[in-house]
Design a protein around this motif. Structure first.
Motif, PDB file in Angstrom:
ATOM      1  N   MET A   1      89.507 -37.917  -1.757  1.00 26.76           N
ATOM      2  CA  MET A   1      89.419 -36.709  -2.871  1.00 26.76           C
ATOM      3  C   MET A   1      88.652 -37.251  -3.884  1.00 26.76           C
ATOM      4  O   MET A   1      89.125 -38.166  -4.836  1.00 26.76           O
ATOM      5  CB  MET A   1      90.516 -35.995  -3.047  1.00 26.76           C
ATOM      6  N   THR A   2      87.368 -36.885  -4.337  1.00 29.71           N
ATOM      7  CA  THR A   2      86.842 -37.252  -5.552  1.00 29.71           C
ATOM      8  C   THR A   2      87.163 -36.573  -6.589  1.00 29.71           C
ATOM      9  O   THR A   2      87.116 -37.097  -7.762  1.00 29.71           O
ATOM     10  CB  THR A   2      85.319 -37.005  -5.385  1.00 29.71           C
ATOM     11  N   ILE A   8      95.757 -26.781  -7.567  1.00 32.38           N
ATOM     12  CA  ILE A   8      95.685 -26.069  -6.318  1.00 32.38           C
ATOM     13  C   ILE A   8      95.872 -24.681  -6.828  1.00 32.38           C
ATOM     14  O   ILE A   8      95.289 -23.797  -6.219  1.00 32.38           O
ATOM     15  CB  ILE A   8      96.871 -26.570  -5.641  1.00 32.38           C
ATOM     16  N   ALA A   9      96.523 -24.428  -7.897  1.00 28.45           N
ATOM     17  CA  ALA A   9      96.511 -23.085  -8.228  1.00 28.45           C
ATOM     18  C   ALA A   9      95.343 -22.440  -8.652  1.00 28.45           C
ATOM     19  O   ALA A   9      95.001 -21.434  -8.238  1.00 28.45           O
ATOM     20  CB  ALA A   9      97.603 -22.988  -9.649  1.00 28.45           C
ATOM     21  N   ASN A  10      94.681 -23.506  -9.126  1.00 28.54           N
ATOM     22  CA  ASN A  10      93.158 -22.685  -9.443  1.00 28.54           C
ATOM     23  C   ASN A  10      92.368 -22.390  -8.271  1.00 28.54           C
ATOM     24  O   ASN A  10      91.467 -21.367  -8.166  1.00 28.54           O
ATOM     25  CB  ASN A  10      92.417 -23.819 -10.371  1.00 28.54           C
ATOM     26  N   LEU A  11      92.636 -23.301  -7.350  1.00 28.62           N
ATOM     27  CA  LEU A  11      91.905 -22.995  -5.966  1.00 28.62           C
ATOM     28  C   LEU A  11      92.439 -21.557  -5.310  1.00 28.62           C
ATOM     29  O   LEU A  11      91.507 -20.774  -4.808  1.00 28.62           O
ATOM     30  CB  LEU A  11      92.305 -24.101  -5.001  1.00 28.62           C
ATOM     31  N   PHE A  12      93.479 -21.498  -5.506  1.00 28.39           N
ATOM     32  CA  PHE A  12      94.089 -20.134  -4.852  1.00 28.39           C
ATOM     33  C   PHE A  12      93.507 -18.948  -5.749  1.00 28.39           C
ATOM     34  O   PHE A  12      93.234 -17.820  -5.139  1.00 28.39           O
ATOM     35  CB  PHE A  12      95.790 -20.260  -5.070  1.00 28.39           C
ATOM     36  N   GLY A 130      95.830 -20.474   2.652  1.00 30.16           N
ATOM     37  CA  GLY A 130      95.999 -21.876   2.263  1.00 30.16           C
ATOM     38  C   GLY A 130      95.038 -22.747   2.076  1.00 30.16           C
ATOM     39  O   GLY A 130      93.740 -22.072   2.530  1.00 30.16           O
ATOM     40  N   PHE A 131      94.983 -23.904   2.264  1.00 35.68           N
ATOM     41  CA  PHE A 131      93.953 -24.942   2.187  1.00 35.68           C
ATOM     42  C   PHE A 131      94.290 -26.064   3.025  1.00 35.68           C
ATOM     43  O   PHE A 131      95.599 -26.466   3.222  1.00 35.68           O
ATOM     44  CB  PHE A 131      93.448 -25.251   0.766  1.00 35.68           C
ATOM     45  N   CYS A 132      93.540 -26.680   3.863  1.00 38.82           N
ATOM     46  CA  CYS A 132      93.609 -27.857   4.453  1.00 38.82           C
ATOM     47  C   CYS A 132      93.123 -29.026   3.436  1.00 38.82           C
ATOM     48  O   CYS A 132      91.985 -29.010   2.894  1.00 38.82           O
ATOM     49  CB  CYS A 132      92.561 -27.874   5.730  1.00 38.82           C
ATOM     50  N   LEU A 133      93.935 -29.903   3.103  1.00 40.54           N
ATOM     51  CA  LEU A 133      93.842 -30.865   2.124  1.00 40.54           C
ATOM     52  C   LEU A 133      94.194 -32.454   3.032  1.00 40.54           C
ATOM     53  O   LEU A 133      95.162 -32.364   3.937  1.00 40.54           O
ATOM     54  CB  LEU A 133      94.622 -30.941   1.006  1.00 40.54           C
ATOM     55  N   ASP A 134      93.637 -33.383   2.580  1.00 45.70           N
ATOM     56  CA  ASP A 134      94.077 -34.736   2.894  1.00 45.70           C
ATOM     57  C   ASP A 134      95.539 -34.781   2.817  1.00 45.70           C
ATOM     58  O   ASP A 134      95.573 -34.860   1.439  1.00 45.70           O
ATOM     59  CB  ASP A 134      93.153 -35.969   2.399  1.00 45.70           C
ATOM     60  N   ASP A 135      96.310 -35.175   3.462  1.00 45.94           N
ATOM     61  CA  ASP A 135      97.770 -35.361   3.392  1.00 45.94           C
ATOM     62  C   ASP A 135      98.211 -36.557   4.001  1.00 45.94           C
ATOM     63  O   ASP A 135      98.573 -36.295   5.113  1.00 45.94           O
ATOM     64  CB  ASP A 135      98.333 -34.174   3.565  1.00 45.94           C
ATOM     65  N   PRO A 185      84.686 -23.781   4.456  1.00 49.19           N
ATOM     66  CA  PRO A 185      84.751 -24.896   3.246  1.00 49.19           C
ATOM     67  C   PRO A 185      84.498 -24.487   1.838  1.00 49.19           C
ATOM     68  O   PRO A 185      84.135 -23.262   1.652  1.00 49.19           O
ATOM     69  CB  PRO A 185      83.406 -25.546   3.590  1.00 49.19           C
ATOM     70  N   VAL A 186      85.447 -25.074   0.925  1.00 49.65           N
ATOM     71  CA  VAL A 186      85.129 -24.532  -0.292  1.00 49.65           C
ATOM     72  C   VAL A 186      84.220 -25.208  -1.344  1.00 49.65           C
ATOM     73  O   VAL A 186      84.147 -26.493  -1.295  1.00 49.65           O
ATOM     74  CB  VAL A 186      86.928 -25.062  -1.078  1.00 49.65           C
ATOM     75  N   GLN A 187      83.472 -24.433  -1.710  1.00 52.33           N
ATOM     76  CA  GLN A 187      82.176 -24.987  -2.375  1.00 52.33           C
ATOM     77  C   GLN A 187      82.716 -25.897  -3.611  1.00 52.33           C
ATOM     78  O   GLN A 187      83.579 -25.597  -4.462  1.00 52.33           O
ATOM     79  CB  GLN A 187      81.257 -23.822  -3.260  1.00 52.33           C
ATOM     80  N   GLY A 188      82.152 -26.914  -3.555  1.00 51.20           N
ATOM     81  CA  GLY A 188      82.291 -27.988  -4.672  1.00 51.20           C
ATOM     82  C   GLY A 188      83.397 -28.715  -4.426  1.00 51.20           C
ATOM     83  O   GLY A 188      83.751 -29.693  -5.335  1.00 51.20           O
ATOM     84  N   LYS A 189      83.968 -28.511  -3.659  1.00 46.11           N
ATOM     85  CA  LYS A 189      85.337 -29.392  -3.215  1.00 46.11           C
ATOM     86  C   LYS A 189      85.058 -30.094  -1.777  1.00 46.11           C
ATOM     87  O   LYS A 189      85.469 -29.275  -0.846  1.00 46.11           O
ATOM     88  CB  LYS A 189      86.538 -28.307  -3.028  1.00 46.11           C
ATOM     89  N   PRO A 190      84.551 -31.403  -1.641  1.00 43.72           N
ATOM     90  CA  PRO A 190      84.689 -31.957  -0.544  1.00 43.72           C
ATOM     91  C   PRO A 190      86.021 -32.338   0.318  1.00 43.72           C
ATOM     92  O   PRO A 190      86.967 -32.596  -0.333  1.00 43.72           O
ATOM     93  CB  PRO A 190      83.906 -33.281  -0.807  1.00 43.72           C
ATOM     94  N   HIS A 191      85.834 -32.060   1.514  1.00 38.06           N
ATOM     95  CA  HIS A 191      87.120 -32.209   2.270  1.00 38.06           C
ATOM     96  C   HIS A 191      88.107 -31.355   1.942  1.00 38.06           C
ATOM     97  O   HIS A 191      89.483 -31.488   2.033  1.00 38.06           O
ATOM     98  CB  HIS A 191      87.687 -33.591   2.181  1.00 38.06           C
TER      99      HIS A 191
END
Length: 210
Positions: A1-2, A8-12, A130-135, A185-191
């Protein structure tokens, strides 16, 4: 994650327009969190939680799509089966529930209001976002791509999907029928992938033998 300051709240709010209490103030850096400046809160023991995040904090109301042999349709429109493994939904997930009453209303001439004939309760309408994130804390599907591919596989199921978790058990929901699923995919948010699932509760009349 760069983006180490990802919130995460802002993403929602940005993707779904949902005001969420979820907040990761230090981004994806796996460092101990020091809650300086906060007052009047109680820390729960991580041992009390069924699951823990990659930060070691308890995860509340996590839930699992239960693995089983389900029905699906092939490219030739033939009914077949597919074997699925348990899938723990990503922890950055919110669920909304709504349930209507099955009734008919009859207007009464010369009176006020209507006569209601109540037939029972409708299915639960379940909206999962929700969101798929590296975890790295997950037992499987540790990357956002793997979680996204798992959701794609679950979309192939044309059957009632078993679900397990206190959030659903408290409403006597043990099965879901997925009506619609969006993955982007979320623009500007790789992975990072956003997902939205619209489902209804399913309560079989008789137990099914598989």
């Amino acid at each position: 994650m760069t983006n180490l300051e990802m919130n995460i709240a802002n993403l929602f709010a940005e993707v779904f327009g949902v005001s969420s209490p979820i907040y990761i103030p230090w981004g994806r850096k796996q460092e101990p969190f020091k809650p300086d400046g906060y007052r009047d809160f109680v820390l729960s023991s991580p041992d009390e939680a069924e699951r823990k995040s990659w930060m070691g904090t308890p995860v509340l109301d996590s839930f699992t799509l239960l693995g089983d042999t389900y029905f699906r349709y092939t490219k030739n429109s033939e009914l077949a089966t597919i074997s699925m493994s348990d899938f723990v939904m990503p922890y950055a997930t919110v669920v909304e529930f709504s349930r209507a009453m099955n009734m008919s209303k009859t207007r009464v001439i010369g009176s006020v209001g209507t006569v209601k004939e109540i037939y029972g309760l409708d299915d639960w309408q379940v909206n999962i976002r929700g969101f798929c994130l590296d975890d790295s804390s997950r037992d499987s599907q540790k990357t956002a791509e793997e979680q996204m591919q798992a959701l794609v596989m679950w979309r192939q199921v044309t059957d009632a999907v078993g679900v397990e978790g206190d959030l659903f058990r408290s409403k006597d929901i043990f099965g879901l029928v997925i009506e619609n699923m969006d993955i982007s995919p979320v623009q500007g948010k790789p992975h990072v992938y956003s997902f939205s699932i619209r489902a209804v509760s399913d309560e079989p009349i008789m137990p099914q033998m598989r």
